[in-house]
Design a protein around this motif. Structure first.
Motif, PDB file in Angstrom:
ATOM      1  N   PHE A 237       0.837  -1.202   0.000  1.00 39.79           N
ATOM      2  CA  PHE A 237       0.000   0.000   0.000  1.00 39.79           C
ATOM      3  C   PHE A 237       0.873   1.253   0.000  1.00 39.79           C
ATOM      4  N   LYS A 238       1.893   1.283   0.849  1.00 39.22           N
ATOM      5  CA  LYS A 238       2.771   2.449   0.917  1.00 39.22           C
ATOM      6  C   LYS A 238       3.528   2.642  -0.392  1.00 39.22           C
TER       7      LYS A 238
ATOM      8  N   GLU B 280       1.245   4.232  -2.846  1.00 35.45           N
ATOM      9  CA  GLU B 280       1.103   5.663  -2.569  1.00 35.45           C
ATOM     10  C   GLU B 280       2.319   6.447  -3.080  1.00 35.45           C
TER      11      GLU B 280
ATOM     12  N   ARG C 179       2.202   6.594  -6.815  1.00 33.30           N
ATOM     13  CA  ARG C 179       1.103   7.456  -7.233  1.00 33.30           C
ATOM     14  C   ARG C 179       1.536   8.926  -7.169  1.00 33.30           C
TER      15      ARG C 179
ATOM     16  N   TRP D 257      -4.003  -1.742  -5.863  1.00 28.08           N
ATOM     17  CA  TRP D 257      -3.916  -0.374  -5.339  1.00 28.08           C
ATOM     18  C   TRP D 257      -3.700   0.622  -6.466  1.00 28.08           C
TER      19      TRP D 257
ATOM     20  N   ALA E 270      -5.302   4.056  -2.571  1.00 27.93           N
ATOM     21  CA  ALA E 270      -3.973   4.668  -2.675  1.00 27.93           C
ATOM     22  C   ALA E 270      -4.112   5.968  -3.448  1.00 27.93           C
TER      23      ALA E 270
END
Length: 328
Positions: free
Chosen positions: A84-85, A88, A91, A139, A152
């Motif tokens: 997930f991180k 992010e 992104r 994500w 995300a």
């Protein structure tokens, strides 16, 4: 065939380590001007030879200094982190350089076991790699991979292109199963296993993220204005590789200081290193790269070049860009 660049921010004897990071940013700008397709960064930790520890941070600086060239990781060592991180982070990078971000992921630690445990205390983290990759893809598509209403951010009209990296059939099989582009680390194995891994990838490929296989390799090469000069520059890389075989790691030495006495046991691996090395003038290196691309039926080659002098590294990429007639 597309031609790209992989850089590792190599440490150099007598030069502050932080200078290598700034030199990588300058090299990215230079390679964009030369017409290379993409510029990738590796991830290593607590290794005296390579100071490129945080590609996601360095990519932000490169995004701000470039306009056309694709930039990305080769790769993020996903078992160290939350998928997930990572989604992010990339992104955000895609927001800075829309449609130009590559997210190459790998399973290898990029470090020793002690360092790996500091990054992620779970000693079995690598076993979750396939699940992490699938979560990461979800994500990045804007889906809730956790099932708790989490996304995300930031979202945008574009998203990073995910690549699978590897130096064995493991990554090739996973890339084929998920329908991802695949890059084999030729420079790590000196080509051993490349053909087999690429055959596995193509044979088992199923359309997924992309519709057809896209195969690349990352290969070490060095060009200079003359063959003699290229082999003289190669002394730095040769010393680093031979020392590594003995478990010794350190900053790259200048060519004039890199010579040492090699033991009888080291003579065969040294000869093999030189036999396989893509070193010479622009025509010689370009011919060998093209022959390798034809043999392996590649869509793309990413060239990695170590020199103590950044000017020699830049010149090598200039010569190859000219030999392959890259469009600026």
């Amino acid at each position: 065939m597309k031609l790209s660049v992989l850089d590792q921010s190599v440490a150099r004897a007598g030069v502050p380590e932080d200078q290598s990071i700034r030199d990588t940013v300058a090299l990215a700008e230079h390679c964009e001007a030369l017409g290379y397709e993409r510029f990738w960064l590796s991830e290593h930790h607590s290794l005296p030879t390579i100071v490129g520890t945080a590609p996601e941070v360095l990519l932000a600086a490169i995004a701000a200094r470039t306009r056309r060239i694709r930039i990305g990781s080769a790769g993020v060592m996903l078992p160290h982190y939350s998928s997930f991180k990572v989604a992010e982070q990339f992104r955000v990078l895609d927001a800075l350089a829309p449609g130009r971000i590559d997210l190459g992921v790998g399973r290898a630690p990029g470090s020793d076991q002690r360092t790996s445990l500091l990054l992620n205390p779970d000693p079995r983290a690598a076993e979750n790699f396939p699940r992490q990759v699938m979560e990461l893809l979800a994500w990045l598509r804007g889906e809730d991979a956790a099932g708790h209403g989490i996304r995300a951010l930031p979202t945008s009209a574009t998203r990073p292109d995910v690549w699978m990296l590897g130096s064995s059939t493991y990554g090739a099989q996973l890339a084929a199963h998920l329908g991802l582009p695949y890059a084999f680390a030729h420079f790590i194995t000196d080509g051993e296993g490349a053909q087999h891994s690429l055959d596995v990838y193509r044979t088992h490929f199923k359309p997924g993220v992309i519709d057809r296989p896209h195969a690349a390799i990352c290969v070490w090469a060095l060009a200079a204005d003359t063959e003699e000069e290229a082999w003289a520059l190669f002394a730095s890389r040769e010393r680093a590789r031979m020392d590594r075989n003995q478990g010794r790691f350190g900053p790259l030495l200048p060519p004039g200081e890199a010579e040492r006495e090699y033991t009888e046991a080291e003579q065969f691996p040294r000869r093999e290193l030189r036999r396989k090395a893509m070193v010479g003038d622009a025509r010689q290196v370009a011919q060998r790269l093209q022959a390798l691309a034809d043999e392996l039926e590649l869509d793309e080659i990413a060239v990695i070049t170590w020199t103590w002098d950044p000017a020699a590294q830049r010149r090598s990429y200039e010569l190859l860009a000219g030999a392959f007639q890259l469009v600026r």
